[in-house]
Write an enzyme that holds these catalytic residues in place. Structure first.
Site, PDB file in Angstrom:
ATOM      1  CE1 TYR A 145      50.328  45.337  -8.615  1.00  0.00           C
ATOM      2  CE2 TYR A 145      49.302  44.179  -6.783  1.00  0.00           C
ATOM      3  CZ  TYR A 145      50.425  44.469  -7.549  1.00  0.00           C
ATOM      4  OH  TYR A 145      51.625  43.880  -7.232  1.00  0.00           O
ATOM      5  CB  VAL A 188      57.233  47.728   5.715  1.00  0.00           C
ATOM      6  CG1 VAL A 188      58.689  47.859   6.156  1.00  0.00           C
ATOM      7  CG2 VAL A 188      56.720  46.312   5.988  1.00  0.00           C
ATOM      8  N   GLY A 207      43.078  46.418  13.212  1.00  0.00           N
ATOM      9  CA  GLY A 207      44.424  45.834  13.175  1.00  0.00           C
ATOM     10  C   GLY A 207      44.385  44.320  13.269  1.00  0.00           C
TER      11      GLY A 207
END
Ligand code: UDP
Length: 314
Positions: A145, A188, A207
């Protein structure tokens, strides 16, 4: 204007089509549905200013009629999608972008490339400014990508320099909103899905990695402004409100009223540690900055996923 939108059935592409049609433009939409969805465009059927052509833009194609602008949003874009389709991802950034640049050249049309904050890789400069060249692993799992988009930027600049095509390059940061795919693995949809089904929120690593989330209507507004500008070098478009992924999980829990636990999972290879756009350039050049508050954007997104999940279940 008559505008060719490639990647129109994707999350951002479909919102861009809506916005262009609302502004009175004519839209010719293209997609091969490798990751996009016909559902995202279904509401436009019957609109006389809108036409859809199923087309893989990496293959030779004739673009029917005359165009004033070409907007290239064609590419798998979620980590799961581009890692599942690494060759197609490299092809669409390279051959696909060149084919679309040729359409712009033949039509003397403007050309907008939607690039990515992944051009900065795992950035060593924070927040990320457009003049930073990035810290990209050219052979890692994200390389298909990142390097595809970096090539796309290079060939876009080459068509501008060599042929004078009026090009623009947007570097898009994390964007969210209705029409994201339920199962594309991005944070999301993953967290909203957890909230709706009362399943654990899967936080990768500790996190502590950060992201900055922009609501889709703000992003599309930035794209439209950029597409009318004479700026040839990349412009960051994103929301500079940075938070850790753990904070983001807590936030979605609170907005959705979920009591599901947070569970920690291994951090994927090359997952960028920090990401936040410096949007000074977009502010100065385009008079643009995001307006939709996170809570409002998340509420819209959760409502969309709730409806979508109900219709899938029915
Ligand atoms: N992430 C997570 N849990 C998930 C999906 C993603 O903690 O279920 C993390 C991921 O490791 C990354 C961030 O959320 O640090 C954003 O991931 P996403 O795939 O949405 O996009 P990225 O910004 O990495 O391209």
């Amino acid at each position: 204007m008559r505008i060719l939108v490639a990647g129109a059935a994707g999350f951002i592409g479909s919102h861009l089509c809506d916005r262009l049609l609302a502004e009175g433009h004519t839209v010719v939409a293209m997609d091969n549905f490798i990751t996009g969805s016909a559902d995202n465009l279904a509401h436009l059927e019957g609109n006389s200013q809108y036409e859809f052509i199923e087309q893989d833009v990496t293959r030779p194609f004739a673009a029917p009629g005359k165009f004033d602008a070409v907007m290239n949003l064609a590419s798998p874009a979620s980590p799961i999608d581009y890692m599942e389709h690494p060759i197609e991802t490299l092809e669409v950034g390279s051959k696909g972008t060149q084919n679309l640049l040729e359409v712009a050249l033949a039509n003397k049309a403007r050309f907008l490339l939607t690039s990515t904050s992944e051009c900065y890789g795992d950035p060593l400069v924070h927040p990320q400014v457009e003049t930073y060249w990035g810290n990209v692993n050219p052979v890692g799992p994200r390389s298909c990508y990142d390097e595809s988009k970096r090539f796309a930027e290079a060939i876009t600049m080459a068509y501008h320099r060599r042929y004078g095509v009026a090009t623009n390059i947007a570097r898009i940061f994390n964007t969210y909103g209705p029409r994201m795919q339920l199962d594309d693995g991005r944070v999301v949809p993953a967290f909203v899905d957890s909230a709706l089904h009362n399943q654990p929120f899967t936080v990768f690593g500790s996190g502590s990695q950060t992201r900055s989330f922009c609501y889709v209507s703000d992003l599309v507004d930035g794209l439209c402004r950029l597409a009318m500008s004479d700026e040839r070098y990349p412009v960051n478009l994103g929301n500079p409100l940075e938070m850790t992924i753990l904070e983001f999980a807590e936030h979605i829990k609170a907005v959705s009223g979920s009591s599901a636990p947070i569970e920690f999972r291994p951090l994927p290879e090359d997952d960028p540690k920090r990401r936040k756009p410096d949007i000074s350039k977009a502010k100065a050049l385009l008079g643009w900055e995001p307006k939709v508050p996170l809570d409002k954007g998340l509420a819209e997104t959760i409502a969309y996923f709730r409806k979508k999940t109900a219709s899938v279940a029915a």
